[in-house]
Design a protein around this motif. Structure first.
Motif, PDB file in Angstrom:
ATOM      1  N   GLU A  34       9.000 -26.714  22.286  1.00 37.79           N
ATOM      2  CA  GLU A  34       9.975 -27.545  21.574  1.00 37.79           C
ATOM      3  C   GLU A  34       9.399 -28.055  20.252  1.00 37.79           C
ATOM      4  OE1 GLU A  34      11.963 -30.525  23.877  1.00 37.79           O
ATOM      5  OE2 GLU A  34      12.159 -29.196  25.612  1.00 37.79           O
ATOM      6  N   SER A  35       8.124 -28.461  20.287  1.00 39.74           N
ATOM      7  CA  SER A  35       7.537 -28.980  19.039  1.00 39.74           C
ATOM      8  C   SER A  35       7.408 -27.857  18.007  1.00 39.74           C
ATOM      9  CB  SER A  35       6.197 -29.652  19.289  1.00 39.74           C
ATOM     10  OG  SER A  35       5.354 -28.753  19.958  1.00 39.74           O
ATOM     11  N   LEU A  36       7.126 -26.655  18.479  1.00 42.50           N
ATOM     12  CA  LEU A  36       7.008 -25.526  17.546  1.00 42.50           C
ATOM     13  C   LEU A  36       8.364 -25.195  16.930  1.00 42.50           C
ATOM     14  CD1 LEU A  36       5.022 -23.560  16.316  1.00 42.50           C
ATOM     15  CD2 LEU A  36       5.468 -21.980  18.195  1.00 42.50           C
ATOM     16  N   VAL A  37       9.429 -25.309  17.723  1.00 41.62           N
ATOM     17  CA  VAL A  37      10.772 -25.084  17.173  1.00 41.62           C
ATOM     18  C   VAL A  37      11.017 -26.052  16.014  1.00 41.62           C
ATOM     19  CG1 VAL A  37      13.258 -25.263  17.632  1.00 41.62           C
ATOM     20  CG2 VAL A  37      11.772 -24.128  19.282  1.00 41.62           C
ATOM     21  N   LYS A  38      10.668 -27.327  16.237  1.00 43.38           N
ATOM     22  CA  LYS A  38      10.889 -28.346  15.189  1.00 43.38           C
ATOM     23  C   LYS A  38      10.061 -28.035  13.949  1.00 43.38           C
ATOM     24  CE  LYS A  38      11.785 -32.108  18.420  1.00 43.38           C
ATOM     25  NZ  LYS A  38      11.197 -33.292  19.046  1.00 43.38           N
ATOM     26  N   VAL A  39       8.790 -27.692  14.164  1.00 43.23           N
ATOM     27  CA  VAL A  39       7.913 -27.381  13.030  1.00 43.23           C
ATOM     28  C   VAL A  39       8.443 -26.165  12.275  1.00 43.23           C
ATOM     29  CG1 VAL A  39       5.611 -26.532  12.417  1.00 43.23           C
ATOM     30  CG2 VAL A  39       5.849 -28.402  14.035  1.00 43.23           C
ATOM     31  N   ASN A  40       8.886 -25.157  13.025  1.00 41.08           N
ATOM     32  CA  ASN A  40       9.383 -23.937  12.373  1.00 41.08           C
ATOM     33  C   ASN A  40      10.672 -24.185  11.597  1.00 41.08           C
ATOM     34  OD1 ASN A  40       7.392 -22.043  12.844  1.00 41.08           O
ATOM     35  ND2 ASN A  40       8.135 -21.577  14.898  1.00 41.08           N
ATOM     36  N   ILE A  41      11.517 -25.065  12.097  1.00 39.60           N
ATOM     37  CA  ILE A  41      12.740 -25.407  11.349  1.00 39.60           C
ATOM     38  C   ILE A  41      12.359 -26.091  10.035  1.00 39.60           C
ATOM     39  CG2 ILE A  41      14.768 -26.918  11.308  1.00 39.60           C
ATOM     40  CD1 ILE A  41      15.035 -26.400  14.330  1.00 39.60           C
ATOM     41  N   HIS A  42      11.461 -27.063  10.159  1.00 47.20           N
ATOM     42  CA  HIS A  42      11.046 -27.825   8.978  1.00 47.20           C
ATOM     43  C   HIS A  42      10.429 -26.902   7.916  1.00 47.20           C
ATOM     44  CE1 HIS A  42       9.437 -31.116   6.624  1.00 47.20           C
ATOM     45  NE2 HIS A  42       8.252 -30.534   6.669  1.00 47.20           N
ATOM     46  N   GLU A 100      15.358 -12.961   5.339  1.00 44.99           N
ATOM     47  CA  GLU A 100      14.307 -11.967   5.595  1.00 44.99           C
ATOM     48  C   GLU A 100      12.951 -12.416   5.060  1.00 44.99           C
ATOM     49  OE1 GLU A 100      15.648  -8.313   3.884  1.00 44.99           O
ATOM     50  OE2 GLU A 100      17.214  -8.042   5.397  1.00 44.99           O
ATOM     51  N   ASN A 101      12.979 -13.387   4.155  1.00 46.57           N
ATOM     52  CA  ASN A 101      11.723 -13.877   3.594  1.00 46.57           C
ATOM     53  C   ASN A 101      10.984 -14.808   4.548  1.00 46.57           C
ATOM     54  OD1 ASN A 101      11.560 -12.883   0.709  1.00 46.57           O
ATOM     55  ND2 ASN A 101      13.647 -13.703   0.791  1.00 46.57           N
ATOM     56  N   LEU A 102      11.638 -15.200   5.629  1.00 47.85           N
ATOM     57  CA  LEU A 102      11.003 -16.122   6.573  1.00 47.85           C
ATOM     58  C   LEU A 102      10.276 -15.338   7.658  1.00 47.85           C
ATOM     59  CD1 LEU A 102      13.779 -18.792   7.274  1.00 47.85           C
ATOM     60  CD2 LEU A 102      11.926 -18.893   5.619  1.00 47.85           C
ATOM     61  N   PRO A 103       9.160 -15.892   8.166  1.00 48.84           N
ATOM     62  CA  PRO A 103       8.541 -15.298   9.347  1.00 48.84           C
ATOM     63  C   PRO A 103       9.556 -15.333  10.504  1.00 48.84           C
ATOM     64  CG  PRO A 103       7.121 -16.960   8.373  1.00 48.84           C
ATOM     65  CD  PRO A 103       8.449 -17.066   7.668  1.00 48.84           C
ATOM     66  N   PRO A 104       9.535 -14.342  11.404  1.00 46.81           N
ATOM     67  CA  PRO A 104      10.559 -14.267  12.458  1.00 46.81           C
ATOM     68  C   PRO A 104      10.703 -15.553  13.280  1.00 46.81           C
ATOM     69  CG  PRO A 104       9.222 -12.281  12.436  1.00 46.81           C
ATOM     70  CD  PRO A 104       8.603 -13.209  11.440  1.00 46.81           C
ATOM     71  N   ALA A 105       9.603 -16.221  13.578  1.00 45.02           N
ATOM     72  CA  ALA A 105       9.692 -17.432  14.408  1.00 45.02           C
ATOM     73  C   ALA A 105      10.482 -18.527  13.699  1.00 45.02           C
ATOM     74  CB  ALA A 105       8.286 -17.928  14.741  1.00 45.02           C
ATOM     75  N   GLN A 106      10.287 -18.649  12.372  1.00 42.01           N
ATOM     76  CA  GLN A 106      11.020 -19.672  11.612  1.00 42.01           C
ATOM     77  C   GLN A 106      12.503 -19.284  11.506  1.00 42.01           C
ATOM     78  OE1 GLN A 106       9.060 -20.292   7.824  1.00 42.01           O
ATOM     79  NE2 GLN A 106       7.133 -20.884   8.802  1.00 42.01           N
ATOM     80  N   ALA A 107      12.750 -18.000  11.256  1.00 41.73           N
ATOM     81  CA  ALA A 107      14.145 -17.545  11.150  1.00 41.73           C
ATOM     82  C   ALA A 107      14.866 -17.752  12.480  1.00 41.73           C
ATOM     83  CB  ALA A 107      14.179 -16.078  10.732  1.00 41.73           C
ATOM     84  N   ASP A 108      14.193 -17.448  13.592  1.00 39.77           N
ATOM     85  CA  ASP A 108      14.812 -17.632  14.922  1.00 39.77           C
ATOM     86  C   ASP A 108      15.150 -19.098  15.166  1.00 39.77           C
ATOM     87  OD1 ASP A 108      14.605 -14.994  15.442  1.00 39.77           O
ATOM     88  OD2 ASP A 108      12.876 -15.118  16.788  1.00 39.77           O
ATOM     89  N   ALA A 109      14.200 -19.973  14.851  1.00 41.99           N
ATOM     90  CA  ALA A 109      14.409 -21.409  15.107  1.00 41.99           C
ATOM     91  C   ALA A 109      15.600 -21.927  14.305  1.00 41.99           C
ATOM     92  CB  ALA A 109      13.143 -22.192  14.767  1.00 41.99           C
TER      93      ALA A 109
END
Lengths: 176, 221
Positions: A154-162, A123-132
């Protein structure tokens, strides 16, 4: 039924003194607790490996438990550390079904458990990062699939995971 | 599926049997042990400075200057707050907070800011800094004198289970810099605001960055 906090604390304190019987019971109970703790937060076929990893960590780091403090928050910190570590390493491309079965243990809503849960950490993560992270690292989607399902590039998914994993690693001990 | 579950269960039971067989008594985590270890390292450092370089004249017999007291108490405060956080980090727990060093650092930051403002008001920040040979020496010795405390904290953390190696690296470095510089302050005879506020505070920054870079690889488990 998993043993309660006080019982687990007593078993751990006895284990630190070298009581093998208490230790065997403790590891068994900790294994059950961890299975429930990780359910739906990791692909089912990796669950047992992760639980065993944490049991080995518990064994190696058993001296770091303070017997004057509760046991489960200590175990949860180790479990979170190993989970984030696992997410960093695990990179699965094949789709994997997540166990949708609801936990059967009645204590799931317990306030203490809720404070130390993985959900609370996410829950501490922004939704986009948590989704990724959820899509790629837990459900096992490819980056392309995660991009399609989340609407992120796709690049945003990678950045959000990282970024998300980095943030999770910094929040291991966070309770609220 | 049932066979799978059964073989997994067997695997886990086998692991539990092996770990149980391997069990030996351990000394349980006690923060006092960590505090004693760091205090011992600090006492050794001060003794070493006293034996090698000597303590400043009049220490303990005459009233020191206010700047000496403020600077060294702030450094000690930063060092102790960060060291206490490091000691606690060896015993992980969801719900632990390690905020004390942030407040101590914020308070200590007042001194270098005041020193820089004072020099800027006189219009010669750069020349005063560049030509203060004693200042650079204090900075170097203050940083090096934190090594023993840093070693003690790393050993303590490695015995424990730190779950935030990066943060542990920061706080270990900052603690070592604060304690090392406070220890060297027992020798340094210079009591000006500029000297204490800049050159005695720089070890905290330098050791903090060094700790962040060098320590996390030693702590991962």
């Amino acid at each position: 039924m998993i043993a309660d906090e006080q019982t687990l604390s007593r078993l751990m304190a006895a284990s630190q003194r070298g009581d093998k019987r208490a230790y065997s019971v403790l590891l068994d109970e900790a294994g059950k607790w961890l299975t429930r703790y990780y359910r739906r937060r990791i692909a089912p076929d990796q669950l047992d490996d992760l639980v065993q990893d944490v049991l080995v960590s518990l064994h190696r780091k058993r001296a770091s438990y303070d017997p004057t403090r509760p046991f489960l928050p200590w175990l949860a910190a180790i479990a979170r550390y190993r989970w984030v570590d696992h997410l960093r390493r695990a990179y699965r491309n094949q789709e994997q079904a997540i166990d949708t079965e609801e936990p059967s243990e009645p204590g799931d809503q317990d306030a203490v458990l809720a404070r130390i849960s993985l959900e609370r950490l996410m829950e501490n993560l922004p939704p986009a990062q948590a989704d990724a992270i959820e899509l790629v690292k837990i459900e096992g989607c490819s980056i392309r699939e995660a991009s399609e399902r989340s609407g992120q590039s796709e690049s945003l998914v990678k950045v959000n995971i990282h970024r998300g994993l980095k943030k999770l690693a910094a929040l291991i001990e966070k309770a609220e | 599926m049932t066979m799978n579950n059964s073989s997994r269960e067997q695997g886990r039971n086998r692991l539990i049997d092996e770990l149980t067989e391997d069990l030996t008594p351990v000394r349980a985590f006690n923060p006092r042990d960590g505090v004693a270890l760091v205090a011992g390292a600090l006492a050794l450092t001060v003794s070493g400075i006293a034996a090698i370089a000597g303590l400043r004249a009049g220490l303990g017999t005459t009233m020191p200057s206010p700047y000496f007291l403020i600077a060294n108490l702030l450094l000690l405060g930063v060092g102790l707050a960060a060291a206490t956080a490091v000691v606690a980090m060896a015993g992980p727990r969801v719900g632990n907070r390690h905020d004390a060093p942030k407040w101590a650092l914020a308070m200590a930051a007042v001194l270098p800011l005041a020193a820089l403002a004072s020099l800027a008001g006189q219009g010669h920040v750069e020349s005063d800094m560049m030509h203060d040979a004693a200042g650079w020496r204090c900075m170097a010795y203050g940083t090096v004198d934190g090594l023993l405390a840093a070693t003690a904290m790393v050993l303590w953390l490695r015995r424990g289970a730190p779950v935030s190696p990066e943060r542990a690296g920061w706080w270990t470095g900052i603690a070592a810099g604060g304690l090392g510089s406070a220890a060297y302050g027992m020798h340094c005879p210079v009591d000006t605001l500029a000297h204490l506020g800049i050159f005695h505070m720089l070890p905290v920054l330098i050791a903090g960055i060094a700790g962040r870079i060098a320590i996390p690889p030693l702590l991962r488990w």
